[in-house]
Write an enzyme that holds these catalytic residues in place. Structure first.
Site, mmCIF file in Angstrom:
data_model
loop_
_atom_site.group_PDB
_atom_site.id
_atom_site.type_symbol
_atom_site.label_atom_id
_atom_site.label_comp_id
_atom_site.label_asym_id
_atom_site.label_seq_id
_atom_site.Cartn_x
_atom_site.Cartn_y
_atom_site.Cartn_z
ATOM 1 N N CYS A 121 0.866 -1.182 0.000
ATOM 2 C CA CYS A 121 0.000 0.000 0.000
ATOM 3 C C CYS A 121 0.901 1.231 0.000
ATOM 4 C CB CYS A 121 -0.909 -0.010 1.232
ATOM 5 S SG CYS A 121 -1.943 1.458 1.331
ATOM 6 N N CYS A 127 -4.889 6.086 -4.241
ATOM 7 C CA CYS A 127 -4.218 4.784 -4.149
ATOM 8 C C CYS A 127 -2.797 5.000 -4.635
ATOM 9 C CB CYS A 127 -4.947 3.756 -5.003
ATOM 10 S SG CYS A 127 -4.144 2.145 -5.035
#
Ligand SMILES: N[C@@H](CCC[C@H](N)C(=O)O)C(=O)O
Length: 305
Positions: A91, A230
């Protein structure tokens, strides 16, 4: 008031975000917590829980079976989970927020550090705060992009676009569209064909151009739904746009930088001549608190000291 059955301690958490990709942060330096998928989903629930796109458990690498082998390279391991409790390899926004947590907790200083993730060790640079106290941006070396073979398509309703399959340690399908509205409400995951290209599912990015080396995206994240940013997705978009625009730094020897706008802010991403991708953006820790142990599953309480 906190109820404490069996003497269980409250669970300490913090809340943070990077370009509004938000996370519940759970410090667990000695790896004592047994966080089930259901626990993570409850903590990330925006109505019945703290709320977040994902959860970052902060564990010493030496104390985590998946990271112990990396302990000599990185003291801390980012145990990342999506908001539905599923595990992901990486992530990008999470790494910046994780680094900011370490800095705020006095566990790291501005400058360089390394963080272990399921996708490997990531080098991080925390810039010094500005004179007015604004926290410095954080740069993460995200590794090299991989373009697996094969064509994929992405569909929303009755519209279908060709997409670029990119791995940033986790999977992405990048579709260039005429308007970000083409992606619809993104309440459901877009259909991706062939499904076999992504045996563990994928994140899907929709991209438009904003100017030279400047793009904007919307994303549907695997395990979290539509999010406001993201980091790995922005890197996947950057390399897909760079190749489309004829830039390949490894072949040309010239790095290329793109600005990537996301609904929650802006990221600046460079692909270096050695192929390494560097992402720079903000990271914020905004709150901390405790969760009543009555509300936690016995599994968490049992594993606490
Ligand atoms: N928001 C993240 C990506 C989180 C993981 C993703 N949902 C997956 O399942 O691969 C980022 O900033 O990169």
């Amino acid at each position: 008031m906190t109820h404490a059955p069996h003497g269980a301690a409250p669970l300490t958490f913090l809340k943070g975000h990077g370009t509004e990709n938000d996370f519940v942060i759970v410090p667990d330096p000695d790896g004592l917590l047994d966080l089930s998928a259901a626990d993570v989903a409850r903590l990330c629930d925006r109505r019945a829980g703290i709320g977040g796109d994902g959860l970052l458990r902060v564990v010493r690498s030496a104390a985590h079976p998946e990271a112990a082998a990396l302990a000599d390279q990185a003291e801390w391991f980012m145990d990342y989970r999506n908001s539905d409790g599923s595990i992901a390899e990486m992530c990008g926004n999470g790494v910046r927020v994780f680094a900011r947590y370490l800095q705020c907790a006095g566990l790291a200083d501005a400058g360089d550090l390394a963080i272990a993730t399921r996708a490997g060790v990531r080098g991080v640079h925390i810039a010094k705060d500005a004179d007015d106290g604004t926290p410095g941006d954080i740069t993460v070396r995200m590794g090299r992009a991989v373009f697996p073979d094969g064509l994929v398509t992405v569909s929303v309703g009755d519209r279908t676009w060709p997409a670029v399959h990119v791995s940033m340690g986790n999977p992405h399908a990048v579709a260039f569209v005429a308007s970000l509205d083409d992606a619809g409400d993104l309440l459901r995951a877009p259909a991706v064909v062939p499904a076999e290209a992504y045996p563990a599912g994928t994140n899907v990015e929709f991209v438009v151009d904003r100017g030279p080396r400047h793009v904007a995206l919307r994303v549907h994240e695997r395990g979290s739904g539509e999010t406001r940013s993201c980091g790995t997705g922005a890197c996947a978009v950057m390399v897909a746009a760079a190749r489309r625009d004829g830039h390949d730094p490894v072949h040309s020897g010239h790095p290329v930088t793109y600005t990537v706008d996301v609904p929650g802010g802006r990221l600046v991403i460079t692909e270096r001549a050695d192929g390494e991708i560097e992402m720079t953006g903000p990271a914020v820790i905004l709150a901390q608190g405790t969760v009543d142990p009555v509300w936690l599953s016995p599994g968490i309480a049992q594993h606490r000291p």
